[in-house]
Design a protein around this motif. Structure first.
Motif, PDB file in Angstrom:
ATOM      1  N   ASP A 164      40.964  36.842 108.881  1.00 20.41           N
ATOM      2  CA  ASP A 164      41.278  35.751 108.242  1.00 20.41           C
ATOM      3  C   ASP A 164      40.283  35.073 108.338  1.00 20.41           C
ATOM      4  OD1 ASP A 164      42.730  33.222 107.376  1.00 20.41           O
ATOM      5  OD2 ASP A 164      44.496  32.819 108.729  1.00 20.41           O
ATOM      6  N   PRO A 165      39.690  34.544 107.117  1.00 23.35           N
ATOM      7  CA  PRO A 165      38.202  33.652 107.252  1.00 23.35           C
ATOM      8  C   PRO A 165      38.981  32.048 107.176  1.00 23.35           C
ATOM      9  CG  PRO A 165      38.772  34.302 104.679  1.00 23.35           C
ATOM     10  CD  PRO A 165      39.787  34.823 106.050  1.00 23.35           C
ATOM     11  N   ASN A 166      39.898  32.398 107.115  1.00 28.10           N
ATOM     12  CA  ASN A 166      40.541  30.272 107.585  1.00 28.10           C
ATOM     13  C   ASN A 166      41.298  30.367 109.077  1.00 28.10           C
ATOM     14  OD1 ASN A 166      39.362  30.064 105.043  1.00 28.10           O
ATOM     15  ND2 ASN A 166      40.988  30.670 103.665  1.00 28.10           N
ATOM     16  N   SER A 167      41.233  31.256 109.020  1.00 25.51           N
ATOM     17  CA  SER A 167      41.729  30.984 111.232  1.00 25.51           C
ATOM     18  C   SER A 167      41.354  30.514 112.177  1.00 25.51           C
ATOM     19  CB  SER A 167      41.830  32.272 111.685  1.00 25.51           C
ATOM     20  OG  SER A 167      40.432  32.999 111.485  1.00 25.51           O
ATOM     21  N   ILE A 168      39.934  30.269 111.560  1.00 27.05           N
ATOM     22  CA  ILE A 168      39.122  29.431 112.820  1.00 27.05           C
ATOM     23  C   ILE A 168      38.194  28.670 112.055  1.00 27.05           C
ATOM     24  CG2 ILE A 168      37.275  29.843 114.886  1.00 27.05           C
ATOM     25  CD1 ILE A 168      38.318  32.275 115.136  1.00 27.05           C
ATOM     26  N   ALA A 169      38.653  26.997 112.653  1.00 28.59           N
ATOM     27  CA  ALA A 169      37.476  26.338 111.642  1.00 28.59           C
ATOM     28  C   ALA A 169      35.753  26.267 112.213  1.00 28.59           C
ATOM     29  CB  ALA A 169      37.757  24.906 111.668  1.00 28.59           C
ATOM     30  N   PHE A 170      34.690  27.430 112.937  1.00 27.09           N
ATOM     31  CA  PHE A 170      33.492  27.169 113.163  1.00 27.09           C
ATOM     32  C   PHE A 170      32.897  26.510 111.410  1.00 27.09           C
ATOM     33  CE2 PHE A 170      34.686  31.398 114.439  1.00 27.09           C
ATOM     34  CZ  PHE A 170      34.707  30.967 115.658  1.00 27.09           C
ATOM     35  N   PRO A 171      31.564  25.847 112.192  1.00 27.42           N
ATOM     36  CA  PRO A 171      30.860  24.053 111.939  1.00 27.42           C
ATOM     37  C   PRO A 171      29.578  25.154 111.199  1.00 27.42           C
ATOM     38  CG  PRO A 171      30.080  24.851 113.860  1.00 27.42           C
ATOM     39  CD  PRO A 171      31.287  25.299 113.729  1.00 27.42           C
ATOM     40  N   ARG A 172      29.775  24.338 109.439  1.00 25.37           N
ATOM     41  CA  ARG A 172      28.487  24.621 108.364  1.00 25.37           C
ATOM     42  C   ARG A 172      27.378  23.156 108.924  1.00 25.37           C
ATOM     43  NH1 ARG A 172      33.673  27.196 108.065  1.00 25.37           N
ATOM     44  NH2 ARG A 172      33.793  28.096 105.595  1.00 25.37           N
ATOM     45  N   GLY A 173      26.940  24.297 109.095  1.00 24.32           N
ATOM     46  CA  GLY A 173      25.280  23.689 109.140  1.00 24.32           C
ATOM     47  C   GLY A 173      24.971  22.178 108.534  1.00 24.32           C
ATOM     48  N   LEU A 174      23.842  21.291 108.639  1.00 26.07           N
ATOM     49  CA  LEU A 174      22.746  21.314 107.484  1.00 26.07           C
ATOM     50  C   LEU A 174      24.136  20.568 105.994  1.00 26.07           C
ATOM     51  CD1 LEU A 174      19.830  22.557 108.051  1.00 26.07           C
ATOM     52  CD2 LEU A 174      20.622  20.222 109.369  1.00 26.07           C
ATOM     53  N   THR A 175      25.279  20.154 106.180  1.00 24.40           N
ATOM     54  CA  THR A 175      25.728  20.307 104.912  1.00 24.40           C
ATOM     55  C   THR A 175      26.238  18.670 105.027  1.00 24.40           C
ATOM     56  OG1 THR A 175      28.022  20.727 105.730  1.00 24.40           O
ATOM     57  CG2 THR A 175      27.261  22.960 104.558  1.00 24.40           C
ATOM     58  N   GLY A 176      25.971  17.849 105.953  1.00 21.85           N
ATOM     59  CA  GLY A 176      26.000  15.966 105.956  1.00 21.85           C
ATOM     60  C   GLY A 176      25.179  15.976 104.617  1.00 21.85           C
ATOM     61  N   PRO A 177      25.853  14.562 104.333  1.00 19.39           N
ATOM     62  CA  PRO A 177      25.519  13.879 103.165  1.00 19.39           C
ATOM     63  C   PRO A 177      23.452  13.601 102.962  1.00 19.39           C
ATOM     64  CG  PRO A 177      26.998  12.279 104.837  1.00 19.39           C
ATOM     65  CD  PRO A 177      27.136  13.741 104.446  1.00 19.39           C
ATOM     66  N   ARG A 178      23.489  13.284 105.042  1.00 19.27           N
ATOM     67  CA  ARG A 178      22.328  13.076 104.935  1.00 19.27           C
ATOM     68  C   ARG A 178      20.944  14.348 105.483  1.00 19.27           C
ATOM     69  NH1 ARG A 178      22.504   7.325 108.389  1.00 19.27           N
ATOM     70  NH2 ARG A 178      24.074   5.888 106.557  1.00 19.27           N
ATOM     71  N   ASP A 179      21.768  15.089 105.334  1.00 15.61           N
ATOM     72  CA  ASP A 179      21.207  16.378 105.651  1.00 15.61           C
ATOM     73  C   ASP A 179      20.278  17.230 104.351  1.00 15.61           C
ATOM     74  OD1 ASP A 179      21.333  16.820 108.638  1.00 15.61           O
ATOM     75  OD2 ASP A 179      23.664  17.639 107.720  1.00 15.61           O
ATOM     76  N   PRO A 180      19.206  17.786 104.950  1.00 19.14           N
ATOM     77  CA  PRO A 180      18.615  18.358 103.810  1.00 19.14           C
ATOM     78  C   PRO A 180      18.994  18.706 103.179  1.00 19.14           C
ATOM     79  CG  PRO A 180      16.961  18.823 106.042  1.00 19.14           C
ATOM     80  CD  PRO A 180      17.939  17.565 106.445  1.00 19.14           C
ATOM     81  N   ALA A 181      18.768  19.141 101.994  1.00 20.05           N
ATOM     82  CA  ALA A 181      19.786  19.820 100.750  1.00 20.05           C
ATOM     83  C   ALA A 181      19.115  21.505 100.386  1.00 20.05           C
ATOM     84  CB  ALA A 181      20.070  19.026  99.341  1.00 20.05           C
ATOM     85  N   TYR A 182      18.739  21.333 101.228  1.00 14.82           N
ATOM     86  CA  TYR A 182      17.939  22.890 100.544  1.00 14.82           C
ATOM     87  C   TYR A 182      17.855  23.629 102.067  1.00 14.82           C
ATOM     88  CZ  TYR A 182      17.126  21.055  96.302  1.00 14.82           C
ATOM     89  OH  TYR A 182      17.937  20.351  95.134  1.00 14.82           O
ATOM     90  N   ASP A 183      17.583  23.423 103.215  1.00 14.95           N
ATOM     91  CA  ASP A 183      17.553  23.763 104.665  1.00 14.95           C
ATOM     92  C   ASP A 183      18.674  24.387 104.457  1.00 14.95           C
ATOM     93  OD1 ASP A 183      14.552  23.337 104.292  1.00 14.95           O
ATOM     94  OD2 ASP A 183      14.632  21.748 105.325  1.00 14.95           O
ATOM     95  N   PHE A 184      18.053  24.948 105.949  1.00 20.75           N
ATOM     96  CA  PHE A 184      19.552  26.028 106.937  1.00 20.75           C
ATOM     97  C   PHE A 184      18.961  26.341 107.842  1.00 20.75           C
ATOM     98  CE2 PHE A 184      18.564  28.234 102.393  1.00 20.75           C
ATOM     99  CZ  PHE A 184      19.802  28.163 101.867  1.00 20.75           C
ATOM    100  N   SER A 185      20.573  26.355 108.929  1.00 17.34           N
ATOM    101  CA  SER A 185      20.223  25.997 109.884  1.00 17.34           C
ATOM    102  C   SER A 185      21.861  26.689 110.803  1.00 17.34           C
ATOM    103  CB  SER A 185      20.524  25.241 110.756  1.00 17.34           C
ATOM    104  OG  SER A 185      20.879  24.524 112.411  1.00 17.34           O
ATOM    105  N   PHE A 186      21.532  27.731 111.219  1.00 17.14           N
ATOM    106  CA  PHE A 186      22.948  28.875 111.709  1.00 17.14           C
ATOM    107  C   PHE A 186      22.665  28.973 113.266  1.00 17.14           C
ATOM    108  CE2 PHE A 186      21.391  30.227 107.442  1.00 17.14           C
ATOM    109  CZ  PHE A 186      23.048  30.704 107.168  1.00 17.14           C
TER     110      PHE A 186
END
Length: 361
Positions: free
Chosen positions: A195-217
């Motif tokens: 179930d992909p919705n069973s655990i709420a893991f974080p989404r990195g660099l998706t805040g309004p002040r974060d770099p729009a196109y960069d990634f962090s895992f």
């Protein structure tokens, strides 16, 4: 020379010895020798092991590709090779082999960029790339958003990972779950039953002040590992399938969200996804869903062309020949950090003339 250039490509940036042969945008052969089983007991790629495996596999793999294509080496119009980025020792084996074959045969040599090759390979399946095309490349070593104009000369980085690449995170979480190596395919398989919705893991660099196109895992990887450790410390069974599904969803959610946003922001209506992680079934499905909603055409090569292979190098080499790009010189070297802004490595002017003479001889 035939109207469409016949090019052999050699790929040795990591643990795959790939040799491909392309005529124009038609794939004639795609031979691969993998050393992944030799690395599995270490839980990751060992550079020295990879380099030695390339040495052993190079000539047999080239011979197999030539036989599959039904040609001889002298029929070739050029030889392309990954010059970087990648593992220095592994790259050096491929570059040395390509130089030796090109010199012995009197053929022009093209040192090309690994990331640009991952973009260009899509032409073998879906035809010429629109200019521009947004490319999302995700693998064990890269998570990048690139804007491609002329694939032989104009590839611009829009964003990249600031820590772990997506594929690297898959490998590390698979290790924590004791699922083996490589982690991408096995997590994809387990996630289909979770179930992909069973655990709420974080989404990195998706805040309004974060770099729009960069990634962090890295933060996601740590959060998942700590969640698993807490379960084990409490003596509870770890729901492997739900963890795999929730982790995978967090990764592909961020990748597709940022890729679609980049397309919208830049006014680009084509998105190409490549690299080993592009074989992930959930990434393909979510990207298709979000692209359709945004009016973006999605291009994803078949899984075998997403992972490292010689076909992608040959494809870019064929474009170099078709567009009359200068050949590389005999002083071509492996560059483990070759920028994607350098789709290929040209020679000095005096070497260009020698390459042209060889090409038309």
């Amino acid at each position: 020379m035939a109207d469409e250039p016949l090019v052999l490509g050699i790929e040795t940036s990591c643990d795959e010895t790939g040799v491909g042969i392309v005529r124009g945008t038609t794939l004639l052969a795609d031979a691969i020798a993998s050393s992944v089983d030799e690395h599995a007991r270490f839980g990751g790629v060992v550079p020295e092991v990879a380099s030695r495996a390339h040495l052993e596999a190079m000539v047999p793999t080239i011979d197999r590709a030539l036989k599959e294509a039904g040609i001889t080496a002298r029929d070739l119009d050029g030889i392309a090779v990954t010059a970087g980025p990648g593992l220095a020792g592994a790259l050096l084996v491929g570059v040395s082999a390509a130089k030796a074959y090109a010199y012995a045969l009197g053929k022009p040599l093209y040192g090309v960029n690994h990331l640009a090759s991952h973009i260009c390979v899509d032409q073998l399946e879906h035809g010429p790339l629109p200019e521009p095309t947004m490319a999302l490349l995700v693998s064990g070593g890269h998570s990048s958003l690139l804007l491609s104009g002329d694939i032989t000369s104009d590839v611009r980085p829009m964003g990249a990972t600031i820590d772990d690449a997506a594929g690297e995170a898959f490998d590390k979480i698979a290790r924590v779950l004791n699922l083996g190596f490589p982690g991408g395919p096995v997590i994809d398989r387990y996630a289909r039953e979770g179930d992909p919705n069973s655990i709420a893991f974080p989404r990195g660099l998706t805040g309004p002040r974060d770099p729009a196109y960069d990634f962090s895992f890295s933060g996601l990887k740590t959060a998942v590992a700590r969640w698993i450790e807490a379960k084990r410390a409490a003596g509870e069974e770890v729901p492997v399938r739900d963890v795999a599904a929730s982790f995978q969803e967090a990764v592909v959610d961020v990748l597709t969200r940022k890729a679609v946003r980049a397309c919208k922001d830049q006014g680009v209506d084509h998105l190409m996804i490549g690299g080993g992680v592009a074989a992930n079934s959930r990434l393909r499905a979510l990207a298709q869903e979000r692209c359709e909603a945004a009016g973006i055409r999605l291009r994803v090569p078949r899984p075998k062309l997403c992972t490292d292979n010689g076909a992608m190098v040959a494809a870019l080499g064929a474009e170099m020949v078709a567009r009359n790009r200068p050949a590389s010189g005999w002083d071509l070297s492996a560059d483990s950090s070759l920028p994607v802004t350098d789709p290929h490595v040209p020679a000095h002017d005096h070497v260009h003339e020698v390459a042209k003479e060889n090409l038309y001889s």
